[in-house]
Design an enzyme around this catalytic site. Structure first.
Site, PDB file in Angstrom:
ATOM      1  N   HIS A  57      53.124  45.655  36.470  1.00 53.13           N
ATOM      2  CA  HIS A  57      53.458  46.397  37.688  1.00 53.13           C
ATOM      3  C   HIS A  57      53.252  47.892  37.488  1.00 53.13           C
ATOM      4  CE1 HIS A  57      56.262  42.805  38.167  1.00 53.13           C
ATOM      5  NE2 HIS A  57      55.518  42.752  39.255  1.00 53.13           N
ATOM      6  N   GLN A  84      58.758  32.598  50.400  1.00 54.32           N
ATOM      7  CA  GLN A  84      57.715  32.041  49.553  1.00 54.32           C
ATOM      8  C   GLN A  84      58.239  31.111  48.470  1.00 54.32           C
ATOM      9  OE1 GLN A  84      56.605  36.160  48.303  1.00 54.32           O
ATOM     10  NE2 GLN A  84      56.238  35.250  46.287  1.00 54.32           N
ATOM     11  N   GLY A 170      47.621  42.752  41.556  1.00 51.82           N
ATOM     12  CA  GLY A 170      47.085  42.324  40.279  1.00 51.82           C
ATOM     13  C   GLY A 170      46.260  41.050  40.402  1.00 51.82           C
ATOM     14  N   LYS A 172      46.180  38.767  38.253  1.00 55.54           N
ATOM     15  CA  LYS A 172      46.877  37.643  37.626  1.00 55.54           C
ATOM     16  C   LYS A 172      47.169  36.573  38.672  1.00 55.54           C
ATOM     17  CE  LYS A 172      50.736  35.504  35.937  1.00 55.54           C
ATOM     18  NZ  LYS A 172      51.822  34.840  36.679  1.00 55.54           N
ATOM     19  N   GLN A 176      46.330  34.476  45.334  1.00 53.47           N
ATOM     20  CA  GLN A 176      47.096  35.288  46.280  1.00 53.47           C
ATOM     21  C   GLN A 176      46.288  36.490  46.735  1.00 53.47           C
ATOM     22  OE1 GLN A 176      51.466  36.469  45.799  1.00 53.47           O
ATOM     23  NE2 GLN A 176      50.434  38.309  45.054  1.00 53.47           N
ATOM     24  N   ARG A 210      58.469  36.015  35.317  1.00 56.29           N
ATOM     25  CA  ARG A 210      59.020  34.711  34.942  1.00 56.29           C
ATOM     26  C   ARG A 210      58.901  34.434  33.436  1.00 56.29           C
ATOM     27  NH1 ARG A 210      57.038  33.241  40.354  1.00 56.29           N
ATOM     28  NH2 ARG A 210      58.801  32.376  41.549  1.00 56.29           N
TER      29      ARG A 210
END
Length: 310
Positions: A57, A84, A170, A172, A176, A210
């Site tokens: 981030h 979500q 990002g 990653k 999305q 996470r």
């Protein structure tokens, strides 16, 4: 200057409008060494997050701070979005550490942080959903029904509240990124979406909030998901395998040698529309998701087939 924290939607919109007016005045008043006018680049740089900020981030915030110009402003949103999360997912246990997040955002160069409570964002239960079809049919969309509808609904709302901006996401979460990019284009939002490379720990594990769920033993083997992706990348780039199923088998078998993992999917997809090519003749994206204990890990890398010298 301490980062400015805002909770109310109307205040956020008004504050960013004021930032644009201030930037416009700064640009019109700027002079160069010779006394003549000089052009300044100034933008609002938006970094949407769910908090639990880590180095990934912070790299987005730093990039925004470096690109938005001396009169620009970097705006970070911190909001754990209930829309979500599906039934049985980790909404309640998702890491929340607002004070630490504010310190990290300020350290990385943020000027403003929008940190609303759920009741600030949704005084009444939402009756509107923003949904993107096609790109959401496979991988995360298939495994987590409704997830992307929740993502696009909240991101659309944040972008509307923020107004014209550069938004940093990002890679990653590459699926999305593709979904949000399509939404922005379809809706004609005044937003330039900027994808930024995945930030990894020294052993290759993609940074994720996470990752805090991993035990010490699980953390030690977690990078094997990335190594399985690299095995697929080598199969394409070094071995010349052009069959997507063959590459997916290589990735699955590589991860399968590590018993704690439970593979969710291994996919070869086009980077633009996320469809699975019949043959690998140009750049593709490799995707994997797997469970490790109670933690679900996702990651992806790019791969480019060798040039045809004929």
């Amino acid at each position: 200057m301490p980062v400015e924290v805002i909770q109310q939607m109307a205040v956020w919109r008004e504050r960013l409008d004021a930032c644009r007016r201030e930037a416009a005045w700064s640009e019109s008043a700027a002079t160069g060494p010779s006394g003549g006018p000089v052009a300044l680049t100034s933008h609002i740089g938006l970094v949407p997050t769910m908090g639990a900020l880590h180095a990934g981030h912070m790299s987005l915030i730093r990039r925004a701070a470096g690109e938005c110009g001396p009169a620009g402003r970097v705006a970070v949103t911190i909001y754990v979005n209930p829309l979500q999360f599906g039934a049985g997912e980790d909404l309640e246990s998702y890491p929340r550490q607002l004070e630490t997040d504010l310190e990290r955002a300020e350290e990385a160069g943020a000027h403003l942080v929008f940190a609303p409570a759920v009741e600030d964002m949704w005084p009444d239960a939402p009756a509107t959903t923003v949904a993107v079809s096609g790109l959401t049919a496979d991988m995360e969309g298939e495994r987590r029904p409704g997830h992307f509808d929740g993502v696009t609904t909240i991101v659309a709302k944040l972008l509307c509240l923020t107004g014209a901006c550069w938004a940093y996401f990002g890679e990653k979460d590459y699926q999305q990124l593709a979904v949000v990019r399509r939404m922005v284009g379809d809706l004609g939002l005044p937003v330039e979406l900027i994808g930024c490379p995945t930030v990894r720990d020294v052993d290759g594990l993609a940074l994720s909030s996470r990752n805090a769920y991993l035990s010490a033993e699980e953390r030690a083997v977690a990078p094997n998901l990335y190594y399985a992706l690299l095995a697929g990348k080598r199969a394409i780039e070094d071995d010349g395998i052009d069959d997507p199923a063959g590459v997916e088998k290589v990735m699955a078998e590589s991860l399968g040698r590590h018993a704690p993992f439970h593979l969710d999917y291994a996919r070869v997809a086009s980077p633009s529309d996320l469809t699975r090519p019949a043959r690998i003749g140009s750049e593709v994206r490799l995707f994997m998701a797997a469970r490790l204990g109670r933690t679900r890990l996702i990651d992806n890398v790019d791969a480019n087939p060798p040039a045809d010298d004929r």
